[in-house]
Design a protein around this motif. Structure first.
Motif, mmCIF file in Angstrom:
data_model
loop_
_atom_site.group_PDB
_atom_site.id
_atom_site.type_symbol
_atom_site.label_atom_id
_atom_site.label_comp_id
_atom_site.label_asym_id
_atom_site.label_seq_id
_atom_site.Cartn_x
_atom_site.Cartn_y
_atom_site.Cartn_z
ATOM 1 N N VAL A 228 9.702 31.855 -64.552
ATOM 2 C CA VAL A 228 8.591 31.299 -63.776
ATOM 3 C C VAL A 228 9.084 30.107 -62.964
ATOM 4 N N ARG A 229 9.911 29.290 -63.582
ATOM 5 C CA ARG A 229 10.585 28.179 -62.900
ATOM 6 C C ARG A 229 12.053 28.253 -63.294
ATOM 7 N N LYS A 230 12.796 29.103 -62.598
ATOM 8 C CA LYS A 230 14.156 29.415 -63.048
ATOM 9 C C LYS A 230 15.115 28.239 -62.926
ATOM 10 N N ASN A 231 14.749 27.214 -62.150
ATOM 11 C CA ASN A 231 15.616 26.050 -62.007
ATOM 12 C C ASN A 231 15.316 24.961 -63.038
ATOM 13 N N LYS A 284 19.677 24.711 -70.998
ATOM 14 C CA LYS A 284 20.043 25.894 -70.193
ATOM 15 C C LYS A 284 18.937 26.186 -69.183
ATOM 16 N N ARG A 285 19.320 26.818 -68.079
ATOM 17 C CA ARG A 285 18.362 27.210 -67.038
ATOM 18 C C ARG A 285 18.480 28.712 -66.800
ATOM 19 N N ALA A 286 17.347 29.362 -66.580
ATOM 20 C CA ALA A 286 17.332 30.816 -66.441
ATOM 21 C C ALA A 286 18.242 31.296 -65.316
ATOM 22 N N ARG A 287 18.356 30.497 -64.260
ATOM 23 C CA ARG A 287 19.130 30.917 -63.078
ATOM 24 C C ARG A 287 20.590 31.212 -63.399
ATOM 25 N N SER A 288 21.105 30.615 -64.500
ATOM 26 C CA SER A 288 22.525 30.782 -64.826
ATOM 27 C C SER A 288 22.749 31.531 -66.142
ATOM 28 N N MET A 289 21.687 32.067 -66.739
ATOM 29 C CA MET A 289 21.813 32.768 -68.018
ATOM 30 C C MET A 289 22.000 34.266 -67.800
#
Length: 309
Positions: A228-231, A284-289
């Motif tokens: 939802v807020r990948k950053n 951790k952030r979703a954008r890099s997982m």
């Protein structure tokens, strides 16, 4: 309307009239006219002589006749009855006629026979239709060997985007969880008649067999929250009131089913923070997982009695 534009529109209209068919661009009727592109795509599809091929949106049959030459049978699904007639005329009284089965209707609402490979070169816009078709292939028709599909370029690049890429999103990771996805080629709009307003790309999708050992409803519930807020950090993403209420409800149901008593001072906020901290995912952030990261995180939540829906 300026005179130059009016003349150009008039010439285009006359060209379409000469072809005998008025293409409905609202239905994605942009016919791939470049034979080099057609041949290149068929080569990359790696068809076998024993393959049954599902073709979605065959149009006037430029691709269909090539597929018939390379495969055992082609099942062509076409919504427009005018194009069905054109396709029938094209193979009539030829050896290919017995190898072609035509289904009239929407592919998403049609009972499809077994097939090995699917090809779709209708220009699919980055829309709900593209997602429906993708989900339909991966979840409903997951027993096929591969699908070669054409999408609007940005949508296609989202499918193949790796972690860290600006286009990496929930669509990327969900597709890559279930299938191997490769970008085959870019196709410029001038390769179509009439030209669409967008550039296109062709991707090859091979469902993983066997599928990954994960409950997809749980997986997608986790991924939806994270992207939802990948950053944002996961610690911040899970602090949403709506997210906490949902996870607390699911946790209490889990405890009730397994006869686990919930403490009077129970705090879902602290429970979530504890899971993230112990698993090492707070910052951790979703954008890099990647997929493995989400697998580990989902297991950590489930082991703590927290489930997603």
């Amino acid at each position: 309307m300026p005179k130059v534009k009016a003349e150009k529109k008039s010439r285009q209209h006359q060209e379409v009239k000469n072809q005998g068919i008025m293409f409905n661009t609202g239905m994605g009727q942009h016919i791939l006219k470049n034979p080099l592109i057609v041949n290149g795509i068929i080569e990359k599809a790696a068809l076998r002589p024993t393959d049954v091929v599902l073709e979605v949106g065959p149009g006037t049959g430029n691709m269909t006749v090539k597929l018939l030459e390379k495969s055992k049978k082609v099942v062509a699904c076409e919504l427009d009855s005018r194009l069905v007639a054109e396709l029938q005329k094209r193979v009539q009284c030829t050896p290919m006629q017995t190898k072609l089965q035509i289904l009239v209707g929407d592919v998403l609402k049609t009972d499809l026979p077994f097939f090995d490979v699917c090809v779709c070169f209708t220009v699919l816009r980055m829309s709900t239709l593209s997602i429906y078709l993708l989900v339909y292939f991966l979840f409903v028709l997951h027993l096929f060997r591969c699908a070669v599909l054409m999408f609007q370029r940005e949508f296609a690049m989202r499918l193949v985007a790796p972690p860290g890429d600006k286009l990496y999103c929930r669509l990327s990771i969900n597709t890559q969880l279930l299938a191997r996805v490769d970008h085959l080629m870019k196709v410029g709009k001038n390769n179509f008649r009439p030209p669409p307003k967008v550039e296109s790309s062709v991707v090859r999708i091979e469902p993983k067999n066997p599928p990954p050992p994960v409950n997809f409803q749980e997986w997608d519930g986790l991924v939806r929250i994270a992207f939802v807020r990948k950053n944002k950090t996961l610690n911040a993403a899970f602090k949403s009131t709506a997210v906490e209420q949902l996870l607390e409800k699911n946790y209490r149901i889990h405890c009730s089913v397994h006869n686990v008593e919930v403490p009077a001072d129970f705090s879902i906020t602290k429970k979530i923070e504890s899971v993230l901290q112990e698993a090492g995912f707070c910052e951790k952030r979703a954008r890099s997982m990647d997929i493995d990261d989400f697998m580990v995180l989902l297991h950590a939540f489930n082991s703590a009695g927290i489930h997603f829906s």
